[in-house]
Motif scaffolding. Structure first.
Motif, PDB file in Angstrom:
ATOM      1  N   HIS A 181     -59.720  26.782  15.793  1.00  0.00           N
ATOM      2  CA  HIS A 181     -60.932  27.383  15.231  1.00  0.00           C
ATOM      3  C   HIS A 181     -60.715  27.692  13.751  1.00  0.00           C
ATOM      4  CE1 HIS A 181     -63.852  27.980  18.410  1.00  0.00           C
ATOM      5  NE2 HIS A 181     -62.893  28.349  19.234  1.00  0.00           N
ATOM      6  N   ARG A 182     -59.572  28.275  13.465  1.00  0.00           N
ATOM      7  CA  ARG A 182     -59.254  28.653  12.094  1.00  0.00           C
ATOM      8  C   ARG A 182     -59.172  27.423  11.187  1.00  0.00           C
ATOM      9  NH1 ARG A 182     -53.762  31.681  11.645  1.00  0.00           N
ATOM     10  NH2 ARG A 182     -54.418  32.151  13.776  1.00  0.00           N
ATOM     11  N   VAL A 183     -58.558  26.363  11.695  1.00  0.00           N
ATOM     12  CA  VAL A 183     -58.420  25.128  10.918  1.00  0.00           C
ATOM     13  C   VAL A 183     -59.789  24.539  10.599  1.00  0.00           C
ATOM     14  CG1 VAL A 183     -57.618  22.736  11.035  1.00  0.00           C
ATOM     15  CG2 VAL A 183     -56.124  24.585  11.803  1.00  0.00           C
ATOM     16  N   LEU A 184     -60.642  24.460  11.611  1.00  0.00           N
ATOM     17  CA  LEU A 184     -61.980  23.907  11.403  1.00  0.00           C
ATOM     18  C   LEU A 184     -62.784  24.767  10.427  1.00  0.00           C
ATOM     19  CD1 LEU A 184     -64.164  21.829  12.163  1.00  0.00           C
ATOM     20  CD2 LEU A 184     -64.763  23.298  14.108  1.00  0.00           C
ATOM     21  N   ASN A 185     -62.720  26.068  10.600  1.00  0.00           N
ATOM     22  CA  ASN A 185     -63.492  26.969   9.739  1.00  0.00           C
ATOM     23  C   ASN A 185     -63.009  26.927   8.292  1.00  0.00           C
ATOM     24  OD1 ASN A 185     -65.230  27.901  11.719  1.00  0.00           O
ATOM     25  ND2 ASN A 185     -63.870  29.560  12.339  1.00  0.00           N
ATOM     26  N   SER A 186     -61.705  26.672   8.077  1.00  0.00           N
ATOM     27  CA  SER A 186     -61.193  26.619   6.706  1.00  0.00           C
ATOM     28  C   SER A 186     -61.825  25.472   5.935  1.00  0.00           C
ATOM     29  CB  SER A 186     -59.665  26.481   6.708  1.00  0.00           C
ATOM     30  OG  SER A 186     -59.269  25.224   7.244  1.00  0.00           O
TER      31      SER A 186
END
Length: 601
Positions: free
Chosen positions: A440-445
């Protein structure tokens, strides 16, 4: 829609529990200039809001202050139904300090409170049992024991949470008179596992990773792998994005008739915006690697190792990761500076990151070194002179960043951010990464970068395209951009350069590597990016001096020639004047160094 608030101290597994409740559909609210980030998602008919990890309602930093203010506002609102306090079962006392404060605040506003005893699987490994019913009586609120990672007790918690949230009455049968450290200690002594048992395995690993000798080698090895992964893992993804953009541009422009519209879409849209979209995979890969280090518990150790040497320059140990990753790209590095708790040191780090030599400078360095540094000369008969110059350019950028950091740490400008915070670091236990929230964090970045940087980059791309395109059919030399280059000819003349270099420097503001292609176009040479040797031979024929070449290299080391970086600094700092001020200051400093080099060498 009624709301459920999710709160807890850092590293308690709160975000993973939030993901288990809400799934993939989430929204993120960011506050400029700080690392505060509120995530929200839907759980049945309720909205769940995940607040940043906090140790106490008595704040030390601006970030904590904003987080606590937002929490207090949310608890006071009528649509808030229940507050869920997430506790770290392995470090119960530290979790209870904040949780008891929040419980007291919630009851003042007649809100329901639930406690979640997370990481219960860790206690099971040590054969430790907590009497949940007795703890619930002592806390005066329901307590659920679960593991958000292994899903032990999660379904029971979801069912119980919905039942409690839908009730009309608030459980207030116990009055909590004692709130804070004393009560937390009392409850922890009664229920918590001994810290010696939990830390036994952690201390064995730390004895190696934090050792002066073995820890140093392990640190260098891990950082080397991080640095290499940014290039090697991201390279095929970046090539793929570039190919997709190129194929899409060819397909779209192929459907259009020749003219201004086709040229605008091809050059301004696909050329300008495409030049920064290729960096999105690099940002996502960096976020993934840093997430692995953070979730495993090593990132805190790396910050501890680096803190002492970096504190000499007014930085934090956490500044190391952004500095290191800036050698790949300044944009994800600036975003990585969010991990620095101290607003003052975070600001200094972000302001000096552009001085690190990113990968976009590499084509510029390659061209200038090929022109001005002989390829057949060695130092001490071992080291190639061109290689040493490359190393010196990177080292010069690092030294400049540290010098500027030291100056900024003593300036009045950074004093306005807030009084200095102590370096307080909790070493989390070693754990396997939580893959779902990490992805999730990777995509949101990547999405966050596109959302925040694209508008500024688009506007600058359009301006440069218009200046280079008009008057129609005039050619780049006689375009408004060419005229601007000839206008600033007297400015670049002290460097020993002519107007063509002025145009190339202006165009490289879109991306530094554009300098090579722009210079090739002005020299009448197609495909200069792929044929640096050919362009180098043409530049050599102009008879530029070594001092001019060194000056131009120093200019590109120091100058903030990247609109995407300026846009990211603006977004992260929440201050456009400061972002553009950095552009001007670094530009003047770079120009001064270039003039000095051209005159003295």
């Amino acid at each position: 829609m009624k709301r459920i608030l999710l709160v807890g101290k850092p590293n308690c597994g709160k975000s993973l529990l939030f993901n288990q409740l809400t799934g993939l559909k989430q929204k993120v609210a960011n506050f400029p200039g700080v690392t505060v980030e509120l995530k929200s998602g839907q759980f049945n008919e309720f909205e769940v809001v995940d607040f940043p990890g906090t140790y106490s309602l008595n704040t030390l930093s601006k970030d904590e202050q904003i987080a606590v203010e937002k929490l207090s506002e949310a608890i006071d609102q009528d649509d808030t139904e229940i507050v869920v306090n997430v506790l770290d079962a392995t470090r119960l006392e530290r979790s209870l300090v904040f949780a008891l404060q929040v419980q007291n605040l919630a009851r003042q506003h007649n809100k329901k409170v639930v406690f979640v005893l997370n990481l219960i699987d860790e206690l099971q490994r040590f054969n430790h049992h907590i009497d949940v019913e007795a703890l619930s009586k002592d806390l005066g609120a329901p307590v659920f024991a679960l593991s958000a990672k292994t899903l032990i007790g999660v379904s029971e918690f979801q069912t119980g949470l919905l039942d409690i949230a839908r009730e009309d009455l608030v459980d207030t049968h116990i009055s909590i008179a004692e709130v804070g450290l004393a009560r937390a200690k009392k409850l922890a002594k009664k229920y918590a596992i001994s810290s010696d048992i939990v830390l036994k395995k952690q201390n064995v690993i730390d004895s190696f990773l934090l050792n002066n000798v073995s820890g140093a080698f392990a640190f260098l090895g891990i950082m080397f792998l991080l640095f290499q992964s940014i290039f090697t893992w991201a390279a095929p993804l970046m090539d793929g994005v570039e190919a997709i953009i190129g194929d899409t541009a060819t397909m779209v422009t192929g459907l259009l008739p020749h003219g201004i519209v086709k040229d605008f879409i091809s050059d301004a849209l696909f050329g300008g915006l495409g030049s920064f979209l290729v960096f999105v995979p690099q940002i996502m890969v960096l976020t993934f690697i840093i997430g692995l280090l953070e979730d495993s518990g090593y990132l805190a150790r790396a910050a501890l190792i680096c803190h002492k040497p970096l504190s000499f320059f007014g930085l934090s140990g956490r500044s190391f990761i952004p500095y290191l990753s800036a050698h790949a790209c300044a944009i994800p590095a600036i975003m990585a500076a969010r991990t620095i708790e101290s607003p003052r040191k975070r600001l200094i780090t972000m302001m000096t990151i552009p001085l690190m030599s990113c990968s976009a400078r590499l084509p510029v360095y390659a061209l200038l070194v090929a022109v001005f540094i002989p390829s057949d000369q060695n130092v001490l008969g071992i080291f190639n002179l061109q290689g040493l110059v490359f190393f010196a350019l990177y080292l010069f950028g690092i030294c400049m960043a540290l010098i500027v950091s030291a100056l900024l740490s003593k300036s009045k400008m950074t004093e306005q951010t807030q009084s200095e915070m102590p370096f307080i670091l909790e070493l989390p236990t070693y754990r396997m990464p939580h893959w779902k929230p990490l992805m999730h964090r990777v995509l949101n970045s990547g999405l966050y970068f596109i959302k925040r940087a694209a508008p500024v980059i688009f506007m600058v791309s359009v301006v440069i395209w218009v200046l280079g395109y008009f008057p129609l059919n005039a050619g780049l030399e006689h375009s408004w951009l060419g005229q601007l280059g000839q206008f600033i000819g007297p400015v670049v003349e002290p460097l020993g350069l002519d107007w063509r270099y002025g145009v190339a420097i202006i165009m490289s503001f879109l991306a530094r590597e554009v300098f090579v292609g722009a210079l090739g176009t002005l020299y009448g040479m197609e495909g200069a990016d792929e044929n640096i040797a050919g362009l180098a031979s043409q530049i050599m024929a102009d008879g530029l001096t070594l001092g001019t070449g060194i000056g131009l290299m120093l200019f590109y080391v120091v100058a903030l020639q990247c609109v995407a970086t300026v846009a990211t600094i603006k977004a992260e700092m929440g201050n456009s004047r400061l972002a553009w001020g950095l552009f001007v200051v670094y530009g003047l400093l770079a120009y001064s160094l270039a003039v000095a080099a051209s005159k003295l060498i």
